[in-house]
Write a protein that holds these residues in place. Structure first.
Motif, PDB file in Angstrom:
ATOM      1  N   ALA A 240       0.712  -1.225   0.110  1.00 30.48           N
ATOM      2  CA  ALA A 240       0.086  -0.002  -0.064  1.00 30.48           C
ATOM      3  C   ALA A 240       0.708   1.352   0.017  1.00 30.48           C
ATOM      4  O   ALA A 240       0.403   2.313  -0.852  1.00 30.48           O
ATOM      5  N   ARG A 241       1.838   1.283   0.965  1.00 36.59           N
ATOM      6  CA  ARG A 241       2.826   2.402   1.027  1.00 36.59           C
ATOM      7  C   ARG A 241       3.452   2.838  -0.472  1.00 36.59           C
ATOM      8  O   ARG A 241       3.365   3.914  -0.871  1.00 36.59           O
ATOM      9  N   GLN A 242       3.856   1.706  -1.336  1.00 37.25           N
ATOM     10  CA  GLN A 242       4.642   1.782  -2.281  1.00 37.25           C
ATOM     11  C   GLN A 242       3.453   2.194  -3.546  1.00 37.25           C
ATOM     12  O   GLN A 242       4.016   3.163  -4.232  1.00 37.25           O
ATOM     13  N   ARG A 243       2.489   1.933  -3.611  1.00 35.43           N
ATOM     14  CA  ARG A 243       1.213   2.269  -4.474  1.00 35.43           C
ATOM     15  C   ARG A 243       1.046   3.550  -4.129  1.00 35.43           C
ATOM     16  O   ARG A 243       0.651   4.577  -5.047  1.00 35.43           O
ATOM     17  N   ALA A 244       1.000   4.283  -2.792  1.00 35.34           N
ATOM     18  CA  ALA A 244       0.542   5.399  -2.551  1.00 35.34           C
ATOM     19  C   ALA A 244       1.808   6.298  -3.088  1.00 35.34           C
ATOM     20  O   ALA A 244       1.524   7.475  -3.764  1.00 35.34           O
ATOM     21  N   GLU A 245       2.941   5.957  -2.900  1.00 32.01           N
ATOM     22  CA  GLU A 245       4.246   6.695  -3.212  1.00 32.01           C
ATOM     23  C   GLU A 245       4.296   6.923  -4.782  1.00 32.01           C
ATOM     24  O   GLU A 245       4.415   7.962  -5.225  1.00 32.01           O
ATOM     25  N   SER A 246       3.843   5.754  -5.569  1.00 28.42           N
ATOM     26  CA  SER A 246       3.911   5.804  -6.872  1.00 28.42           C
ATOM     27  C   SER A 246       2.849   6.845  -7.370  1.00 28.42           C
ATOM     28  O   SER A 246       3.345   7.468  -8.352  1.00 28.42           O
ATOM     29  N   GLY A 247       1.747   6.738  -7.002  1.00 28.69           N
ATOM     30  CA  GLY A 247       0.427   7.710  -7.464  1.00 28.69           C
ATOM     31  C   GLY A 247       1.070   9.034  -7.110  1.00 28.69           C
ATOM     32  O   GLY A 247       0.782   9.811  -7.967  1.00 28.69           O
ATOM     33  N   LEU A 248       1.769   9.225  -5.825  1.00 27.33           N
ATOM     34  CA  LEU A 248       2.082  10.729  -5.401  1.00 27.33           C
ATOM     35  C   LEU A 248       3.266  11.338  -6.399  1.00 27.33           C
ATOM     36  O   LEU A 248       3.251  12.273  -7.185  1.00 27.33           O
ATOM     37  N   SER A 249       3.847  10.215  -6.833  1.00 27.57           N
ATOM     38  CA  SER A 249       5.275  10.722  -7.764  1.00 27.57           C
ATOM     39  C   SER A 249       4.623  10.807  -9.124  1.00 27.57           C
ATOM     40  O   SER A 249       5.118  11.939  -9.767  1.00 27.57           O
TER      41      SER A 249
END
Length: 194
Positions: free
Chosen positions: A144-153
């Motif tokens: 979930a954290r990596q997905r959120a960071e990918s979306g934010l990026s």
């Protein structure tokens, strides 16, 4: 009978004034050009009052960035996907202003004090908030954290590139898709597969 306190009455608005003026001067002059003395003068408060509250510029800027984040939080609507979409919209709206400059500083001078302050006070809490909202949509998945960071990026990159012909909602839809949050049902189906 108690004696009245000596000296001037304590101002209750000093924190708010200092944080507002610190943010304004940060945007205007940048981190290196920001001085505690200038914040005090701009806010109309004593320099000693600033130092009683914050040890120095770094602590003041961190407090100002955190207060700015808290001010932009919205009450939950009851629909996790709507709340996630709204959070992405707030981030996209902030990009042309101070947030974009903070991110530029993080990219151009990643070891600078401003980059460290921005990551700790603004970017990490932003990713934390998106992760929590994403998990409300798709459930607790290991990445979930990596997905959120990918979306934010992706959102940050798209805002920086300013793609023509892309409206704000279609951009957020793309980000939601990257995060795996295209719909609450898609998230539930994905959980069953995992």
């Amino acid at each position: 009978m108690q004696n009245a306190p000596r000296g001037r009455p304590r101002r209750t608005d000093i924190d708010r004034l200092a944080l507002e003026h610190a943010l304004g001067l940060l945007e205007e002059r940048g981190y290196d050009g920001l001085r505690m003395k200038d914040v005090a003068e701009s806010a109309g408060i004593g320099l000693g009052a600033l130092y009683r509250r914050w040890a120095g510029k770094k602590e003041l800027v961190m407090a100002a960035l955190r207060a700015d984040m808290a001010q932009h939080e919205e009450v939950e609507s009851g629909d996790p996907l709507t709340d996630l979409d709204a959070a992405l919209g707030r981030i996209a709206d902030a990009m042309p202003n101070g947030l974009g400059r903070l991110i530029a500083a993080c990219l151009s001078q990643p070891n600078s004090e401003l980059a460290r302050v921005a990551r700790e006070a603004k970017l990490a809490p932003m990713a934390d908030g998106l992760t929590a909202r994403l998990e409300k949509v798709i459930g607790p998945v290991p990445d979930a954290r990596q997905r959120a960071e990918s979306g934010l990026s992706y959102l940050i990159w798209s805002a920086a590139v300013a793609r023509e012909g892309s409206d704000a909602q279609s951009l957020r839809d793309q980000v939601l898709s990257i995060m795996g949050a295209t719909s609450p049902q898609a998230g539930k189906q994905e959980q069953q597969v995992l």
